[in-house]
Enzyme design. Structure first.
Site, PDB file in Angstrom:
ATOM      1  N   PHE A  11      -5.383  39.008  23.148  1.00  0.00           N
ATOM      2  CA  PHE A  11      -6.488  39.747  22.529  1.00  0.00           C
ATOM      3  C   PHE A  11      -5.935  40.788  21.556  1.00  0.00           C
ATOM      4  N   CYS A  27      -9.327  14.412  -0.112  1.00  0.00           N
ATOM      5  CA  CYS A  27      -9.979  15.606   0.433  1.00  0.00           C
ATOM      6  C   CYS A  27     -10.187  16.672  -0.631  1.00  0.00           C
ATOM      7  N   HIS A  83      -1.151   7.406   1.675  1.00  0.00           N
ATOM      8  CA  HIS A  83      -0.599   8.301   2.708  1.00  0.00           C
ATOM      9  C   HIS A  83       0.192   7.578   3.804  1.00  0.00           C
ATOM     10  N   ALA A  84      -0.339   6.470   4.314  1.00  0.00           N
ATOM     11  CA  ALA A  84       0.336   5.779   5.418  1.00  0.00           C
ATOM     12  C   ALA A  84       1.607   5.086   4.928  1.00  0.00           C
ATOM     13  N   GLY A 135     -12.355  18.620  10.486  1.00  0.00           N
ATOM     14  CA  GLY A 135     -13.013  19.876  10.127  1.00  0.00           C
ATOM     15  C   GLY A 135     -13.742  19.765   8.807  1.00  0.00           C
ATOM     16  N   GLY A 171     -19.555   5.448   4.874  1.00  0.00           N
ATOM     17  CA  GLY A 171     -18.447   5.128   5.768  1.00  0.00           C
ATOM     18  C   GLY A 171     -17.467   4.138   5.158  1.00  0.00           C
ATOM     19  N   GLY A 227       0.855  -1.192   0.000  1.00  0.00           N
ATOM     20  CA  GLY A 227       0.000   0.000   0.000  1.00  0.00           C
ATOM     21  C   GLY A 227       0.881   1.229   0.000  1.00  0.00           C
ATOM     22  N   ALA A 239     -10.669   6.630  10.567  1.00  0.00           N
ATOM     23  CA  ALA A 239     -10.035   6.691   9.246  1.00  0.00           C
ATOM     24  C   ALA A 239      -9.808   8.141   8.834  1.00  0.00           C
TER      25      ALA A 239
HETATM   26  C1  LIG Z   1     -13.290  11.724  -0.674  1.00  0.00           C
HETATM   27  C2  LIG Z   1     -12.415  11.621   0.546  1.00  0.00           C
HETATM   28  C3  LIG Z   1     -12.106  12.757   1.272  1.00  0.00           C
HETATM   29  C4  LIG Z   1     -11.308  12.665   2.407  1.00  0.00           C
HETATM   30  N1  LIG Z   1     -11.005  13.813   3.093  1.00  0.00           N
HETATM   31  C5  LIG Z   1     -10.197  13.753   4.177  1.00  0.00           C
HETATM   32  C6  LIG Z   1      -9.816  14.943   4.870  1.00  0.00           C
HETATM   33  O1  LIG Z   1     -10.218  16.060   4.504  1.00  0.00           O
HETATM   34  N2  LIG Z   1      -9.037  14.822   5.964  1.00  0.00           N
HETATM   35  C7  LIG Z   1      -8.564  13.613   6.390  1.00  0.00           C
HETATM   36  O2  LIG Z   1      -7.799  13.564   7.374  1.00  0.00           O
HETATM   37  N3  LIG Z   1      -8.911  12.462   5.752  1.00  0.00           N
HETATM   38  C8  LIG Z   1      -9.708  12.515   4.659  1.00  0.00           C
HETATM   39  N4  LIG Z   1     -10.067  11.365   4.006  1.00  0.00           N
HETATM   40  C9  LIG Z   1      -9.634  10.061   4.542  1.00  0.00           C
HETATM   41  C10 LIG Z   1      -8.230   9.718   4.040  1.00  0.00           C
HETATM   42  O3  LIG Z   1      -8.169   9.817   2.646  1.00  0.00           O
HETATM   43  C11 LIG Z   1      -7.856   8.310   4.474  1.00  0.00           C
HETATM   44  O4  LIG Z   1      -7.914   8.250   5.868  1.00  0.00           O
HETATM   45  C12 LIG Z   1      -6.440   7.985   3.975  1.00  0.00           C
HETATM   46  O5  LIG Z   1      -6.466   7.851   2.580  1.00  0.00           O
HETATM   47  C13 LIG Z   1      -5.891   6.724   4.595  1.00  0.00           C
HETATM   48  O6  LIG Z   1      -4.639   6.492   4.051  1.00  0.00           O
HETATM   49  P1  LIG Z   1      -4.017   5.025   3.978  1.00  0.00           P
HETATM   50  O7  LIG Z   1      -2.709   5.163   3.271  1.00  0.00           O
HETATM   51  O8  LIG Z   1      -4.052   4.388   5.303  1.00  0.00           O
HETATM   52  O9  LIG Z   1      -5.050   4.178   3.100  1.00  0.00           O
HETATM   53  P2  LIG Z   1      -5.587   4.310   1.620  1.00  0.00           P
HETATM   54  O10 LIG Z   1      -5.619   5.723   1.193  1.00  0.00           O
HETATM   55  O11 LIG Z   1      -6.848   3.537   1.592  1.00  0.00           O
HETATM   56  O12 LIG Z   1      -4.472   3.567   0.750  1.00  0.00           O
HETATM   57  C14 LIG Z   1      -4.282   2.192   0.783  1.00  0.00           C
HETATM   58  C15 LIG Z   1      -3.424   1.792  -0.393  1.00  0.00           C
HETATM   59  O13 LIG Z   1      -3.221   0.374  -0.346  1.00  0.00           O
HETATM   60  C16 LIG Z   1      -3.322  -0.164  -1.648  1.00  0.00           C
HETATM   61  N5  LIG Z   1      -3.709  -1.585  -1.527  1.00  0.00           N
HETATM   62  C17 LIG Z   1      -4.750  -2.099  -0.846  1.00  0.00           C
HETATM   63  N6  LIG Z   1      -4.778  -3.458  -0.937  1.00  0.00           N
HETATM   64  C18 LIG Z   1      -3.705  -3.788  -1.705  1.00  0.00           C
HETATM   65  C19 LIG Z   1      -3.188  -5.025  -2.182  1.00  0.00           C
HETATM   66  N7  LIG Z   1      -3.756  -6.206  -1.887  1.00  0.00           N
HETATM   67  N8  LIG Z   1      -2.088  -5.003  -2.972  1.00  0.00           N
HETATM   68  C20 LIG Z   1      -1.477  -3.823  -3.289  1.00  0.00           C
HETATM   69  N9  LIG Z   1      -1.934  -2.630  -2.854  1.00  0.00           N
HETATM   70  C21 LIG Z   1      -3.013  -2.612  -2.082  1.00  0.00           C
HETATM   71  C22 LIG Z   1      -4.384   0.700  -2.327  1.00  0.00           C
HETATM   72  O14 LIG Z   1      -4.269   0.666  -3.738  1.00  0.00           O
HETATM   73  C23 LIG Z   1      -4.073   2.092  -1.744  1.00  0.00           C
HETATM   74  O15 LIG Z   1      -3.175   2.814  -2.550  1.00  0.00           O
HETATM   75  C24 LIG Z   1     -10.839  11.413   2.845  1.00  0.00           C
HETATM   76  C25 LIG Z   1     -11.150  10.266   2.112  1.00  0.00           C
HETATM   77  C26 LIG Z   1     -11.910  10.375   0.969  1.00  0.00           C
HETATM   78  C27 LIG Z   1     -12.206   9.142   0.175  1.00  0.00           C
HETATM   79  N1  LIG Z   2     -13.040  16.600   6.209  1.00  0.00           N
HETATM   80  C1  LIG Z   2     -12.577  15.409   6.575  1.00  0.00           C
HETATM   81  O1  LIG Z   2     -11.836  15.271   7.545  1.00  0.00           O
HETATM   82  C2  LIG Z   2     -13.005  14.203   5.812  1.00  0.00           C
HETATM   83  C3  LIG Z   2     -12.808  12.962   6.352  1.00  0.00           C
HETATM   84  N2  LIG Z   2     -13.209  11.847   5.684  1.00  0.00           N
HETATM   85  C4  LIG Z   2     -13.070  10.557   6.357  1.00  0.00           C
HETATM   86  O2  LIG Z   2     -13.251   9.480   5.447  1.00  0.00           O
HETATM   87  C5  LIG Z   2     -13.992   8.428   6.066  1.00  0.00           C
HETATM   88  C6  LIG Z   2     -15.193   8.042   5.241  1.00  0.00           C
HETATM   89  O3  LIG Z   2     -16.099   9.147   5.113  1.00  0.00           O
HETATM   90  P1  LIG Z   2     -17.661   8.904   5.008  1.00  0.00           P
HETATM   91  O4  LIG Z   2     -17.927   7.790   4.064  1.00  0.00           O
HETATM   92  O5  LIG Z   2     -18.319  10.209   4.778  1.00  0.00           O
HETATM   93  O6  LIG Z   2     -18.023   8.328   6.441  1.00  0.00           O
HETATM   94  P2  LIG Z   2     -18.656   9.045   7.743  1.00  0.00           P
HETATM   95  O7  LIG Z   2     -18.468   8.071   8.824  1.00  0.00           O
HETATM   96  O8  LIG Z   2     -18.137  10.430   7.888  1.00  0.00           O
HETATM   97  O9  LIG Z   2     -20.210   9.180   7.387  1.00  0.00           O
HETATM   98  C7  LIG Z   2     -21.019   8.115   7.045  1.00  0.00           C
HETATM   99  C8  LIG Z   2     -22.454   8.561   7.179  1.00  0.00           C
HETATM  100  O10 LIG Z   2     -23.298   7.553   6.609  1.00  0.00           O
HETATM  101  C9  LIG Z   2     -24.422   7.365   7.462  1.00  0.00           C
HETATM  102  N3  LIG Z   2     -24.908   5.993   7.225  1.00  0.00           N
HETATM  103  C10 LIG Z   2     -24.357   4.828   7.628  1.00  0.00           C
HETATM  104  N4  LIG Z   2     -25.074   3.784   7.161  1.00  0.00           N
HETATM  105  C11 LIG Z   2     -26.102   4.313   6.444  1.00  0.00           C
HETATM  106  C12 LIG Z   2     -27.168   3.764   5.699  1.00  0.00           C
HETATM  107  N5  LIG Z   2     -27.321   2.452   5.571  1.00  0.00           N
HETATM  108  N6  LIG Z   2     -28.025   4.616   5.087  1.00  0.00           N
HETATM  109  C13 LIG Z   2     -27.865   5.960   5.195  1.00  0.00           C
HETATM  110  N7  LIG Z   2     -26.875   6.525   5.882  1.00  0.00           N
HETATM  111  C14 LIG Z   2     -25.988   5.720   6.480  1.00  0.00           C
HETATM  112  C15 LIG Z   2     -23.913   7.627   8.866  1.00  0.00           C
HETATM  113  O11 LIG Z   2     -24.972   8.010   9.714  1.00  0.00           O
HETATM  114  C16 LIG Z   2     -22.914   8.756   8.624  1.00  0.00           C
HETATM  115  O12 LIG Z   2     -23.527  10.029   8.746  1.00  0.00           O
HETATM  116  C17 LIG Z   2     -14.383   8.930   7.459  1.00  0.00           C
HETATM  117  O13 LIG Z   2     -13.479   8.391   8.389  1.00  0.00           O
HETATM  118  C18 LIG Z   2     -14.217  10.425   7.364  1.00  0.00           C
HETATM  119  O14 LIG Z   2     -13.861  11.025   8.598  1.00  0.00           O
HETATM  120  C19 LIG Z   2     -13.843  11.930   4.488  1.00  0.00           C
HETATM  121  C20 LIG Z   2     -14.072  13.137   3.893  1.00  0.00           C
HETATM  122  C21 LIG Z   2     -13.624  14.387   4.491  1.00  0.00           C
END
Ligand SMILES: Cc1cc2nc3c(=O)[nH]c(=O)nc-3n(C[C@H](O)[C@H](O)[C@H](O)COP(=O)(O)OP(=O)(O)OC[C@H]3O[C@@H](n4cnc5c(N)ncnc54)[C@H](O)[C@@H]3O)c2cc1C
Ligand SMILES: NC(=O)C1=CN([C@@H]2O[C@H](COP(=O)(O)OP(=O)(O)OC[C@H]3O[C@@H](n4cnc5c(N)ncnc54)[C@H](O)[C@@H]3O)[C@@H](O)[C@H]2O)C=CC1
Length: 442
Positions: A423, A42, A10-11, A327, A242, A7, A296
């Site tokens: 302030f 994001c 980010h991590a 946020g 989620g 993977g 997450a």
């Molecule tokens: C639309 C959206 C908006 C978001 N906004 C925010 C935000 O504003 N602030 C915030 O803090 N977080 C945000 N998040 C959450 C954040 O993106 C995730 O928490 C973050 O991507 C986690 O990083 P990760 O590296 O752990 O996992 P991932 O991003 O899920 O990456 C996992 C990687 O593992 C690889 N992988 C998986 N299985 C395999 C395999 N079997 N073989 C090879 N490769 C594999 C995948 O291809 C992927 O590249 C957002 C997420 C989304 C989807």
């Molecule tokens: N600004 C940020 O920090 C952002 C963070 N993320 C992170 O990415 C991850 C995934 O984001 P989301 O998918 O938005 O998850 P989320 O956990 O933020 O929201 C999921 C929403 O779906 C609703 N839900 C669950 N089951 C449902 C059902 N069967 N029918 C209708 N509603 C249902 C829940 O009540 C909840 O409001 C989260 O951990 C989130 O914090 C994602 C986007 C921006």
């Protein structure tokens, strides 16, 4: 020593950079099944909603950078299995060619996957998720279709609310659904989410809360969404209910949490001494809950990657836990939170009180000024702060960092009462809302 990282988002990137930048001579192998790395999800809603020009700047590194640092990197290569006893990772590229890499240490950074609503019609066209860059492209492409006029978003969490705003900015009719009675219910109390709901409605988004999707209908492509309360004509659906941990590779060998995330200690080490797990596939310690949990977030992914990188590299480094600080900014309305809301504390059976205050950000004689709402949540018995929420059209975001530190360091609500807060009329008021909220605590 040879470290294989599965993977490279980010991590995985954070772990790889920590090893490559601090431990010369370490052999690092990165394997990822995707075509790209470092995509900032994001930014998807900003790009789809045309608040930024394009997606090109949403990537912060690339394969070449890792090669130059001396790492081996295999993209578009999927890890199919791991022999944990003999320490070998098996993977396959898109041409179907099989390869293997042995390891001394393995870092699992396989992230998370969106939860898929298991309801009839789930294979129809026009249904979307929003995790990968490619999924963002598909959503963007679908929204460009003339015949896509009405978009249903299921899940009013962070992704759902952000993409609902983006769809509205693209001129669509937007219907936003959630099982809970408000938006953002997992992050904020109703006193805050009601303001966000009002903001969404005032900007033309149709809210359907407390409503569960039960079926997608259509011939080849989705044309209707059925819920327990009605049937709606829609041209496109975005599911955002989620994430869950993507732990398929190690779930039969490693200890896992209730949602399948790999259980890790404060070095990010799993139940196998040679295997670490970071980011969305791993658990995290919450200082507010004082327990292991699952959150997450990209910020947690980066920090846990750094911790694993150092421990694998040979420097002991303890993770210090997180508060889940987060946020959101929607149509100019900003909300930030950290730790537990009153509702989340109740769910965790932590007996809390809270103190609220509302005031203008700056003195009344400053024209560019707006009200700010604050809630501080604290445990009744110990009086330690366990959460905070703020909302305003002002940029109140930086306030939340202090509360994050307060939770981490077990600061009590009483300590906050006489805290030295500067302030200056350009920024704030002499009777600061943080002080005022703390002074009002029971
Ligand atoms: C639309 C959206 C908006 C978001 N906004 C925010 C935000 O504003 N602030 C915030 O803090 N977080 C945000 N998040 C959450 C954040 O993106 C995730 O928490 C973050 O991507 C986690 O990083 P990760 O590296 O752990 O996992 P991932 O991003 O899920 O990456 C996992 C990687 O593992 C690889 N992988 C998986 N299985 C395999 C395999 N079997 N073989 C090879 N490769 C594999 C995948 O291809 C992927 O590249 C957002 C997420 C989304 C989807
Ligand atoms: N600004 C940020 O920090 C952002 C963070 N993320 C992170 O990415 C991850 C995934 O984001 P989301 O998918 O938005 O998850 P989320 O956990 O933020 O929201 C999921 C929403 O779906 C609703 N839900 C669950 N089951 C449902 C059902 N069967 N029918 C209708 N509603 C249902 C829940 O009540 C909840 O409001 C989260 O951990 C989130 O914090 C994602 C986007 C921006």
């Amino acid at each position: 020593m040879k470290t294989v990282i599965i993977g490279s988002n980010h991590a995985g990137i954070a772990a790889a950079n920590t090893l490559l930048d601090n431990y010369p001579g370490t052999e690092v192998v990165l394997i990822d099944r995707n075509t790209n790395l470092s995509y900032l999800g994001c930014g998807t809603a900003l790009w789809v909603g045309r608040q930024i020009d394009g997606y090109e700047d949403l990537f912060y590194t690339n394969e070449e950078t890792f090669r130059k640092k001396g790492a081996k990197i295999f993209m578009e290569s999927s890890v199919t299995s791991i022999d944990f006893n003999n320490k070998i990772v098996y993977f396959e590229n898109k041409a179907g060619e099989k390869s293997e890499e042995s390891y001394d240490k393995l870092i699992l950074a396989t992230g998370s996957k969106p939860i898929i609503p298991n309801i009839p019609g789930k294979d129809l066209e026009g249904l979307h998720f929003l995790k990968l860059f490619q999924e963002g492209q598909e959503v963007d492409h679908d929204m460009s279709r003339e015949d896509v006029k009405t978009v249903a978003v299921i899940g009013a969490g962070y992704i759902g609310v952000e993409i609902a705003e983006a769809a509205k900015r693209r001129g669509k009719n937007v219907l936003l659904f959630d099982a809970m009675p408000t938006s953002l219910a997992s992050y904020y109390d109703p006193e805050f989410t009601h303001n966000m709901d009002k903001n969404l409605e005032e900007n033309g988004i149709e809210l359907h809360f407390g409503e569960l999707a039960t079926e997608y209908k259509g011939d080849k492509r989705v044309t209707q969404l059925v819920t327990d309360k009605g049937t709606y004509d829609v041209d496109m659906v975005i599911n955002a209910i989620g994430f869950t941990a993507n732990s398929d590779l190690g779930k039969d060998h490693l200890e896992t949490f209730r949602n399948g995330a790999y259980l890790v200690d404060n070095h990010q080490k799993t139940s196998d001494d040679s295997v670490y797990a970071v980011g969305d596939c791993a658990t995290i310690y919450s200082n507010a809950l004082e327990a292991t949990t699952y959150i997450a977030l990209a910020t947690n992914a980066v920090r846990s990657g750094i911790v694993a990188g150092h421990n694998v590299g040979g420097t002991e480094l303890d993770a210090i836990g997180v508060q889940g600080s987060n946020g959101i900014s929607i149509f100019g309305y900003n909300m930030v939170s950290t730790g537990l809301s009153v509702a989340a504390a109740k769910k965790a059976e932590i007996d809390v009180d809270y103190t609220d205050f509302e005031d203008l950000q700056k003195p009344g004689f400053i024209k560019e000024n707006a009200p700010v709402k604050i809630r501080i949540v604290y445990e009744k018995s110990s009086r330690r702060i366990v959460g905070a929420q703020l909302a305003s059209t002002e940029d109140i975001s930086a306030n939340i960092h202090m509360f994050s530190l307060a939770i981490q360091e077990h600061v009590t609500i009483d300590k906050l009462k006489l805290l030295d807060i500067f302030f200056l009329p350009h920024f704030n008021q002499p009777y600061n809302y943080i002080t005022m909220a703390a002074l009002r605590a029971k």
